[in-house]
Design a protein around this motif. Structure first.
Motif, PDB file in Angstrom:
ATOM      1  N   ILE A  28      18.640 -90.894  36.487  1.00  0.00           N
ATOM      2  CA  ILE A  28      17.735 -91.924  35.967  1.00  0.00           C
ATOM      3  C   ILE A  28      17.937 -93.277  36.636  1.00  0.00           C
TER       4      ILE A  28
ATOM      5  N   SER B  25      13.796 -84.769  33.307  1.00  0.00           N
ATOM      6  CA  SER B  25      12.490 -84.540  33.924  1.00  0.00           C
ATOM      7  C   SER B  25      11.391 -84.421  32.868  1.00  0.00           C
ATOM      8  N   ARG B  28      10.741 -87.839  31.437  1.00  0.00           N
ATOM      9  CA  ARG B  28      10.054 -88.686  32.417  1.00  0.00           C
ATOM     10  C   ARG B  28       8.553 -88.366  32.425  1.00  0.00           C
ATOM     11  N   HIS B  29       8.217 -87.075  32.356  1.00  0.00           N
ATOM     12  CA  HIS B  29       6.815 -86.684  32.467  1.00  0.00           C
ATOM     13  C   HIS B  29       6.053 -86.760  31.153  1.00  0.00           C
ATOM     14  N   LEU B  85      12.749 -92.816  29.099  1.00  0.00           N
ATOM     15  CA  LEU B  85      13.961 -93.128  29.868  1.00  0.00           C
ATOM     16  C   LEU B  85      13.976 -94.637  30.018  1.00  0.00           C
TER      17      LEU B  85
END
Lengths: 116, 142
Positions: A28, B25, B28-29, B85
């Motif tokens: 991140i 992931s 994030r998406h 995030l």
């Protein structure tokens, strides 16, 4: 007599919670404490304890701040932390697939020492 | 490797890293897809609004009035439940996007009233939707 690569695993990283913290931060870049707690799925106190260990080792940088008058704690991986994690992954790859991974020699050990 | 200090073996450590990367992931998406969905819904909303203002969809006028309020409440709930995030840059970005989006929704609202037809109204809705598109891209790649 060559040592098994497992002895090169950084013991500070090689713990379930700390490994999750480092892997998250490596992916991140920077994250809020509460968001990291949800990813790692541990209590506030346990996360704080492990973060303190990583901070003492110089792997994680902790910054306090605020957003919309709410206190926030931001966490990032330091350069030492990134290097140590890359090294850790290389050692893991070597253990899991000795034929494919490049051998880890002492000269390649740019990361801090595996144990204290 | 299964010493008292360490309950991980190499395979478990590797699996843990992959699992964390997958969680990151997905998070994030999730937000970027939500923002994309908001953009698509915004265009559809203004298209229907154009139909309402030119009299084709008059019975839906009450729903059209309530929809933004319901949408904001639902979105706030989703946003609260699914923490992203959150870095300082992303939080700043989200605040800016929300501000620009709100202003452009107002502009599009005025345009949709001035141009009472589904197509021009939908085009007006593209204005805030573009902000969503850019925001989704930024959220997915930062």
């Amino acid at each position: 007599v060559s040592e098994h690569p497992r002895v090169l695993l950084d013991e500070v990283i090689h713990s379930p919670v700390r490994l999750s913290i480092i892997a998250s931060l490596a992916r991140i870049g920077e994250i809020d404490f509460a968001a990291l707690r949800e990813i790692v799925d541990v209590s506030d106190s346990l996360l704080s304890k492990h973060l303190r260990q990583l901070e003492e080792r110089g792997y994680v940088r902790v910054r306090k701040g605020s957003v919309a008058r709410r206190a926030r704690t931001w966490l990032t991986l330091t350069d030492d932390g990134s290097t140590a994690f890359r090294h850790y992954r290389a050692v893991l790859a070597e253990i899991l697939d000795p034929s494919a991974a490049a051998p880890t020699t002492p000269s390649e050990q740019v990361a801090p020492q595996p144990s204290r | 490797l299964n010493t008292p200090e360490s309950s991980l073996d190499a395979a478990a450590a590797d699996a843990r890293i992959r699992r964390v990367e997958q969680v990151v992931s997905v998070r994030r998406h999730f937000r970027s897809r939500t923002v994309l969905l908001v953009g698509a819904v915004t265009i559809a909303y203004f298209a229907v609004m154009g139909a309402v203002t030119d009299g084709r969809a008059e019975p839906f006028s009450m729903i059209m009035t309530l929809f933004p309020v319901v949408a904001v409440v639902v979105l706030a709930g989703i946003w609260g439940q699914h923490r992203g995030l959150e870095s300082r840059r992303l939080v700043t970005l989200e605040y800016r996007l929300a501000g620009i989006f709100a202003v452009l929704v107002c502009v599009a609202g005025v345009l949709a009233t001035v141009l009472p037809h589904p197509w021009p109204a939908a085009l007006a809705g593209v204005l805030p939707a573009v902000v969503c598109l850019l925001g989704a891209w930024q959220l997915a790649h930062r």
